[in-house]
Write an enzyme that holds these catalytic residues in place. Sequence first.
Site, PDB file in Angstrom:
ATOM      1  N   ASP A  23      -6.381  -7.849   0.897  1.00 44.25           N
ATOM      2  CA  ASP A  23      -6.561  -9.286   0.649  1.00 44.25           C
ATOM      3  C   ASP A  23      -7.353  -9.509  -0.637  1.00 44.25           C
ATOM      4  O   ASP A  23      -7.047 -10.405  -1.432  1.00 44.25           O
ATOM      5  CB  ASP A  23      -7.303  -9.944   1.816  1.00 44.25           C
ATOM      6  CG  ASP A  23      -6.567  -9.809   3.136  1.00 44.25           C
ATOM      7  OD1 ASP A  23      -5.327  -9.726   3.108  1.00 44.25           O
ATOM      8  OD2 ASP A  23      -7.230  -9.794   4.187  1.00 44.25           O
ATOM      9  N   ASN A  41       0.853  -1.185   0.000  1.00 43.41           N
ATOM     10  CA  ASN A  41       0.000   0.000   0.000  1.00 43.41           C
ATOM     11  C   ASN A  41       0.894   1.243   0.000  1.00 43.41           C
ATOM     12  O   ASN A  41       2.118   1.141   0.042  1.00 43.41           O
ATOM     13  CB  ASN A  41      -0.981  -0.006   1.178  1.00 43.41           C
ATOM     14  CG  ASN A  41      -0.277  -0.049   2.535  1.00 43.41           C
ATOM     15  OD1 ASN A  41       0.810   0.520   2.718  1.00 43.41           O
ATOM     16  ND2 ASN A  41      -0.887  -0.714   3.502  1.00 43.41           N
ATOM     17  N   ARG A  42       0.288   2.397  -0.051  1.00 43.13           N
ATOM     18  CA  ARG A  42       1.067   3.628  -0.162  1.00 43.13           C
ATOM     19  C   ARG A  42       2.043   3.800   1.008  1.00 43.13           C
ATOM     20  O   ARG A  42       3.215   4.113   0.816  1.00 43.13           O
ATOM     21  CB  ARG A  42       0.128   4.830  -0.238  1.00 43.13           C
ATOM     22  CG  ARG A  42       0.848   6.140  -0.611  1.00 43.13           C
ATOM     23  CD  ARG A  42       0.038   7.372  -0.182  1.00 43.13           C
ATOM     24  NE  ARG A  42      -1.282   7.416  -0.742  1.00 43.13           N
ATOM     25  CZ  ARG A  42      -1.632   8.064  -1.870  1.00 43.13           C
ATOM     26  NH1 ARG A  42      -0.723   8.704  -2.575  1.00 43.13           N
ATOM     27  NH2 ARG A  42      -2.889   8.070  -2.271  1.00 43.13           N
ATOM     28  N   LYS A  43       1.543   3.579   2.232  1.00 46.76           N
ATOM     29  CA  LYS A  43       2.384   3.755   3.418  1.00 46.76           C
ATOM     30  C   LYS A  43       3.577   2.792   3.400  1.00 46.76           C
ATOM     31  O   LYS A  43       4.713   3.180   3.700  1.00 46.76           O
ATOM     32  CB  LYS A  43       1.555   3.543   4.683  1.00 46.76           C
ATOM     33  CG  LYS A  43       2.309   3.727   5.996  1.00 46.76           C
ATOM     34  CD  LYS A  43       1.346   3.643   7.178  1.00 46.76           C
ATOM     35  CE  LYS A  43       2.066   3.861   8.496  1.00 46.76           C
ATOM     36  NZ  LYS A  43       2.987   2.770   8.835  1.00 46.76           N
ATOM     37  N   GLU A  44       3.318   1.546   3.035  1.00 43.97           N
ATOM     38  CA  GLU A  44       4.397   0.554   2.974  1.00 43.97           C
ATOM     39  C   GLU A  44       5.430   0.926   1.907  1.00 43.97           C
ATOM     40  O   GLU A  44       6.641   0.778   2.112  1.00 43.97           O
ATOM     41  CB  GLU A  44       3.806  -0.830   2.685  1.00 43.97           C
ATOM     42  CG  GLU A  44       3.009  -1.400   3.848  1.00 43.97           C
ATOM     43  CD  GLU A  44       2.133  -2.585   3.453  1.00 43.97           C
ATOM     44  OE1 GLU A  44       1.740  -3.348   4.356  1.00 43.97           O
ATOM     45  OE2 GLU A  44       1.842  -2.745   2.250  1.00 43.97           O
TER      46      GLU A  44
END
Length: 490
Positions: free
Chosen positions: A274, A205-208
Site C-alpha cells: 500500500d 509482488n514477486r509471488k503475484e
Amino acid sequence: MTRDEIREILSKVKGRKILVVGDVMVDEYIWGKIERISPEAPIQVVDVQSENAVMGGAANVVSNLTGLGARVYPVGVVGRDQKGTFLKERLQEQGVRIQGLVTDPGRPTSTKTRIMGQNQQLLRIDREYKTPVSRASESRLLHYIYRQVQDCDAVILSDYGKGVLTPGVLAGTIHAAKKAKKIVIADPKGHDFSRYRGVTCLTPNRKEAEEACGRPVQSRRDMLNAARHLQRILKSRACLITLGKDGMALLNRKDFTVIPTVAREVYDVSGAGDTVIAVLTLVASAGYDLETAAALANTAAGIVVGKVGTARAAPQEILDYDRDTLDTSARKIFMLQELKDQIRSIRKQGRKVVFTNGCFDLLHVGHIRYLQEARRLGDCLVVGLNSDGSVRRLKGKRRPLISQEERAHILSALDCVDYLVIFDELTPLNLLRKLKPDILVKGGDYKKSEVVGADLVESYGGRVALIPVVKGKSTSDIVERIVERYGKGV
C-alpha cells in the site's frame, strides 16, 4: 537522491488529488503475551493485553497518501456495520471526503484480525465476502468515478480481490482515466492480469508476478523477462515488481532498473505494498519520472516494514531515511494522526503517557535531566517540538539556532524520548486535545496556573507535574557565553 531533492519532492506532492478505487477494509490487532501451551491442544495460549484497529487495504493506501499531504478521494464498498462506521469516521478524521464509499447492507465490511504475540503475527482471521459487488453498487461506484476523475491528478486501483474491482469497474475506471489523460497505477490480485490492460503501471509482488507469468522470478534476467511479459500483455508503459528483501525491479518503457532494499529491520510487511503504490503514484502525479517515484517508494516501504502493524511513512521519516546514516531514532518522529493511533494503542495496554513540549534549541544538560525526570513519571514520553516558524514567533527572528529537523533528530536520539511530533502553533493545546496524555509536564519555573492545557488535562482525569529546572543551564546562557568568548572571532 539528495536530501534537498527529497525535500523538494515532498513539498511538490502536497495537495495533489488522487482517486483511490478498491477494497477498503479494517485491520484489527489483538496483542498479547505467550507464556504457556494450552492443556487442550498443542497450541500457544495468548494472554490478551490490548486490541486496536486501523484502516487497511485501499483505506491504508488513502492513509499513506494523506500522511504525505495529498487530497484523496476513496471509492469502495462498506457494510452497514460497526466496522464500516469506523472506516468512515477514521477517513473523515484525516480530512477525506467519503462520498465515494457505497454502503451495501448485504455485505460485511472486510476485516482482517491479526493475533500478535511478542510483536510477531501468530494467526490471521478474515471476515469478508469475495463475491463481486451488486450491479447497483457497481453503478454507483462508476457514477462517482466518472464525475471525479476529471478533477484528479492520478488514479490508484487497489485490488485485494474482495469484489469491488469487477470487470466493469476496472474497465470503466481505466477508460475514463485514459480519456482524461490521467496516470493509472494498479496493485493487482489474481492470476489474470489482462484485467488491468491499459494501466500506466502495474505493481505486483514477486509471488503475484510468478503466478501471472508462470515462471520463477529470482535472477535479474527473470525479473526483466517477467516485467516485459506483463508490460506486453497489459500494453502498459511500466511494470514495477516488488521483491521483498531484494527491493524492487522497474521496467519503464525499455529502461530496466533494480532498486536495492533500504529496510534496516523487518518486523511486519503488512501494508508495505500500500505504501509503495501510494508514494509511487503521488510522486509520479507531480511530474517526476517513474524511476524517481520508485526510489522514494522504496525508501518509504523500508520505513513501514520496520514498524509493527499496518503503518505509513511520515514525510520527516522519509527525509531522515538516509541508508548510510539512519539510526532507529528517526522512527520516533511521527505525524500527529499517526501518533494519535500509536497513543491509542499504548493506552489500551494500560500504559501511562507523559507529555511535554518546548523549543529545545541548543540542547543542554538542563533539558536532558528534565526529560529524564519526565520519562520516569510514566511508561512513555511524548515530546511536542515547536517548529521553526513557531520558535520565531515566540523567541524572535534570530531563533531558532538549530533547525526543527536537527532538533527533532537530536531529541529522538535520547533513550528517555519515546515519540516526537512537530507542531506549528504557538501552544501545544491542539496536541493535548488530540493525544490526551495522562500527565502533562512543565518546568518548575512555571506556576500550575500558567501551564497551557492544564485545565484540559485535569478535566479528563489527567494531572500536571512541575519538574525543577537546573539552575544556570539555559540556551540563552550558552548563547551569551559564546558571544562573550568568541564575539570578536576565534
